[in-house]
Design an enzyme around this catalytic site. Structure first.
Site, short mmCIF file in Angstrom:
data_model
loop_
_atom_site.label_atom_id
_atom_site.label_comp_id
_atom_site.label_asym_id
_atom_site.label_seq_id
_atom_site.Cartn_x
_atom_site.Cartn_y
_atom_site.Cartn_z
N CYS A 181 0.84 -1.21 0.00
CA CYS A 181 0.00 0.00 0.00
C CYS A 181 0.87 1.24 0.00
O CYS A 181 0.60 2.20 -0.73
CB CYS A 181 -0.96 0.00 1.19
SG CYS A 181 -2.32 -1.15 0.93
N1 PCA Z 1 -3.06 -4.23 2.03
C1 PCA Z 1 -1.62 -4.36 2.05
C2 PCA Z 1 -1.23 -4.64 0.65
C3 PCA Z 1 -2.48 -5.09 -0.03
C4 PCA Z 1 -3.56 -4.66 0.85
O1 PCA Z 1 -4.76 -4.72 0.59
C5 PCA Z 1 -0.93 -3.16 2.68
O2 PCA Z 1 -1.53 -2.54 3.56
O3 PCA Z 1 0.18 -2.84 2.30
#
Ligand code: PCA
Length: 215
Positions: A143
């Site tokens: 993210c």
């Molecule tokens: N959350 C992860 C990566 C994919 C998602 O939905 C994150 O918080 O990095």
């Protein structure tokens, strides 16, 4: 017409029904307050995501980018304030890669701040009776990577670009002991829609509403 890119992620680790990807898929092709939405589901793959996000930004040329992902344990949707130029993965991506202290973009600046009006959006959520807050770390996983990359790709435009971490939905919560805080997907979708419409309408500086944290 103003265009917005809304992204979410597909499955990874224990997150089989990632609400962020489901919402991005549902919003694809919809209009929100005169804003045309392109929704994309991104893979939790540090190489592929780079290509797919670059392609999506090029194709859509968005005025607003709202990136979303699930963050199990968060109590409410969180507007991320900052993306850092660090990939330090606590768990491997879906291709088994675990970069440690590698940049998202070699030679890029250490960090980018969100250009979404995060305080105005949090305020809009509150006025709609929906909880949410400003978060000061998006982590060092996918993210944060897409947030940093999207800000980097749009650095020369006046696009509003930011990231929202979502809590899990009730179905995922009951599968966990102790249960995780959860929010129904309809409320999460409404909050993503509000984020897009407030970002598209907001002019000038963000609202001067406190949203900081001690640590
Ligand atoms: N959350 C992860 C990566 C994919 C998602 O939905 C994150 O918080 O990095």
């Amino acid at each position: 017409m103003t265009r917005a890119l809304v992204t979410g992620f597909g499955a990874y680790a224990d997150e089989n029904d990632n609400p962020s990807g489901l919402i991005a898929q549902r919003l694809n092709g919809q209009q929100i307050d005169g804003v045309e939405i392109a929704g994309r589901v991104l893979p939790v793959d540090t190489e592929l995501v780079h290509e797919m996000l670059t392609e999506a930004v090029d194709a859509v040329q968005p005025a607003v980018v709202v990136l979303t992902g699930v963050a199990p344990g968060r109590t409410a949707p969180a507007l991320e304030r900052v993306a850092i130029n660090v990939r330090d993965f606590p768990i491997p991506d879906t291709a088994g890669r675990s970069p440690i202290d590698e940049p998202v973009v070699g030679g890029g600046p250490p960090a980018y701040l969100s250009t979404l009006p995060v305080k105005a959006i949090a305020d809009g959520w509150r006025r709609a009776g929906l909880a949410g807050y400003v978060s000061n770390t998006a982590g060092t996983y996918l993210c944060n990577q897409v947030f940093y990359l999207a800000r980097h790709l749009c650095r020369a435009s006046d696009a509003r670009v930011g990231m929202v971490h979502l809590p899990v939905t009730p179905a995922r919560s009951v599968a966990s002991t102790p249960p995780l805080p959860s929010v129904p997907i309809a409320a999460l979708e409404h909050q993503v829609r509000l984020a897009v419409s407030i970002a598209a309408r907001h002019d000038g500086a963000d609202l001067p509403i406190g949203g900081g944290a001690i640590s």
